[in-house]
Scaffold this motif. Structure first.
Motif, PDB file in Angstrom:
ATOM      1  N   MET A   1       1.062  -1.319  -0.146  1.00  0.00           N
ATOM      2  CA  MET A   1      -0.186  -0.370   0.240  1.00  0.00           C
ATOM      3  C   MET A   1       0.676   1.280   0.108  1.00  0.00           C
ATOM      4  O   MET A   1       0.202   2.464  -0.694  1.00  0.00           O
ATOM      5  CB  MET A   1      -0.813  -0.059   1.453  1.00  0.00           C
ATOM      6  N   ILE A   2       2.641   1.406   1.151  1.00  0.00           N
ATOM      7  CA  ILE A   2       2.347   2.441   0.438  1.00  0.00           C
ATOM      8  C   ILE A   2       2.969   2.036  -0.489  1.00  0.00           C
ATOM      9  O   ILE A   2       3.659   3.577  -0.758  1.00  0.00           O
ATOM     10  CB  ILE A   2       4.035   2.191   1.649  1.00  0.00           C
ATOM     11  N   ARG A   3       3.732   1.441  -0.714  1.00  0.00           N
ATOM     12  CA  ARG A   3       4.209   1.529  -2.529  1.00  0.00           C
ATOM     13  C   ARG A   3       3.328   2.501  -3.389  1.00  0.00           C
ATOM     14  O   ARG A   3       4.308   3.089  -4.211  1.00  0.00           O
ATOM     15  CB  ARG A   3       4.913   0.869  -3.082  1.00  0.00           C
ATOM     16  N   LEU A   4       2.515   1.605  -3.522  1.00  0.00           N
ATOM     17  CA  LEU A   4       1.520   2.562  -4.187  1.00  0.00           C
ATOM     18  C   LEU A   4       1.374   3.859  -3.915  1.00  0.00           C
ATOM     19  O   LEU A   4       1.172   5.425  -4.643  1.00  0.00           O
ATOM     20  CB  LEU A   4      -0.239   2.487  -4.266  1.00  0.00           C
ATOM     21  N   LEU A   5       1.168   4.539  -2.751  1.00  0.00           N
ATOM     22  CA  LEU A   5       1.105   5.868  -2.302  1.00  0.00           C
ATOM     23  C   LEU A   5       2.576   6.956  -2.510  1.00  0.00           C
ATOM     24  O   LEU A   5       2.279   8.061  -3.096  1.00  0.00           O
ATOM     25  CB  LEU A   5       0.656   5.553  -0.818  1.00  0.00           C
ATOM     26  N   ILE A   6       3.573   6.359  -3.069  1.00  0.00           N
ATOM     27  CA  ILE A   6       5.152   6.609  -2.976  1.00  0.00           C
ATOM     28  C   ILE A   6       5.153   6.547  -4.317  1.00  0.00           C
ATOM     29  O   ILE A   6       5.992   6.746  -5.314  1.00  0.00           O
ATOM     30  CB  ILE A   6       5.576   6.827  -2.000  1.00  0.00           C
ATOM     31  N   ALA A   7       4.449   5.929  -5.569  1.00  0.00           N
ATOM     32  CA  ALA A   7       4.495   5.141  -6.620  1.00  0.00           C
ATOM     33  C   ALA A   7       5.525   6.425  -7.387  1.00  0.00           C
ATOM     34  O   ALA A   7       4.523   8.384  -7.175  1.00  0.00           O
ATOM     35  CB  ALA A   7       3.861   4.816  -7.215  1.00  0.00           C
ATOM     36  N   VAL A  57       9.161   1.358   4.602  1.00  0.00           N
ATOM     37  CA  VAL A  57       9.952   1.019   3.911  1.00  0.00           C
ATOM     38  C   VAL A  57      11.357   1.394   4.252  1.00  0.00           C
ATOM     39  O   VAL A  57      11.813   1.943   4.390  1.00  0.00           O
ATOM     40  CB  VAL A  57       9.188   2.192   2.391  1.00  0.00           C
ATOM     41  N   SER A  58      12.238   0.450   3.039  1.00  0.00           N
ATOM     42  CA  SER A  58      13.560  -0.171   3.144  1.00  0.00           C
ATOM     43  C   SER A  58      13.699   0.052   1.001  1.00  0.00           C
ATOM     44  O   SER A  58      12.851  -0.180   1.208  1.00  0.00           O
ATOM     45  CB  SER A  58      14.115  -0.972   4.223  1.00  0.00           C
ATOM     46  N   SER A  59      15.171   0.377   1.390  1.00  0.00           N
ATOM     47  CA  SER A  59      15.566   1.077  -0.252  1.00  0.00           C
ATOM     48  C   SER A  59      15.889  -1.039  -0.367  1.00  0.00           C
ATOM     49  O   SER A  59      15.909  -1.253  -2.033  1.00  0.00           O
ATOM     50  CB  SER A  59      17.048   1.058   0.101  1.00  0.00           C
ATOM     51  N   ASP A  60      15.725  -1.903   0.307  1.00  0.00           N
ATOM     52  CA  ASP A  60      15.284  -3.155  -0.253  1.00  0.00           C
ATOM     53  C   ASP A  60      14.284  -4.006  -0.054  1.00  0.00           C
ATOM     54  O   ASP A  60      14.271  -4.768  -1.579  1.00  0.00           O
ATOM     55  CB  ASP A  60      16.706  -4.248   1.227  1.00  0.00           C
ATOM     56  N   GLU A  61      13.483  -2.894   0.106  1.00  0.00           N
ATOM     57  CA  GLU A  61      12.131  -2.904  -0.995  1.00  0.00           C
ATOM     58  C   GLU A  61      11.940  -3.149  -2.139  1.00  0.00           C
ATOM     59  O   GLU A  61      10.899  -3.704  -2.684  1.00  0.00           O
ATOM     60  CB  GLU A  61      11.062  -2.716  -0.292  1.00  0.00           C
ATOM     61  N   GLU A  62      12.197  -2.245  -2.183  1.00  0.00           N
ATOM     62  CA  GLU A  62      12.670  -1.306  -4.154  1.00  0.00           C
ATOM     63  C   GLU A  62      12.989  -2.353  -4.991  1.00  0.00           C
ATOM     64  O   GLU A  62      12.883  -2.325  -5.960  1.00  0.00           O
ATOM     65  CB  GLU A  62      13.284  -0.434  -4.432  1.00  0.00           C
ATOM     66  N   LYS A  63      13.995  -2.951  -4.343  1.00  0.00           N
ATOM     67  CA  LYS A  63      14.406  -4.770  -5.684  1.00  0.00           C
ATOM     68  C   LYS A  63      13.623  -5.736  -5.706  1.00  0.00           C
ATOM     69  O   LYS A  63      12.794  -5.909  -4.898  1.00  0.00           O
ATOM     70  CB  LYS A  63      16.114  -5.079  -4.685  1.00  0.00           C
TER      71      LYS A  63
END
Length: 63
Positions: A1-7, A57-63
């Motif tokens: 959900m957070i990823r969608l918010l900050i996409a 969130v962390s930078s690891d989640e983006e990979k």
């Protein structure tokens, strides 16, 4: 959900939230504005920075 918010792509994020929650795009806009207001930021970029600094969130989640 957070990823969608900050996409990065605001339109894509809005559509993703709309589909996930099964609500209209206008309703998504209202809810996102409310979230931004509650965390004291004005833009999705600021929300992303806030999320990283808060450990949501962390930078690891983006990979």
């Amino acid at each position: 959900m957070i990823r969608l918010l900050i996409a990065d792509d605001q339109q894509l994020a809005r559509e993703g939230l709309r589909q996930l929650l099964r609500i209209t795009a206008g309703t998504v806009k209202i809810h996102v504005s409310g979230v931004l207001s509650k965390i004291g930021v004005h833009t999705r970029v600021q929300a992303a920075i806030h999320a990283y600094r808060s450990g949501l969130v962390s930078s690891d989640e983006e990979k």
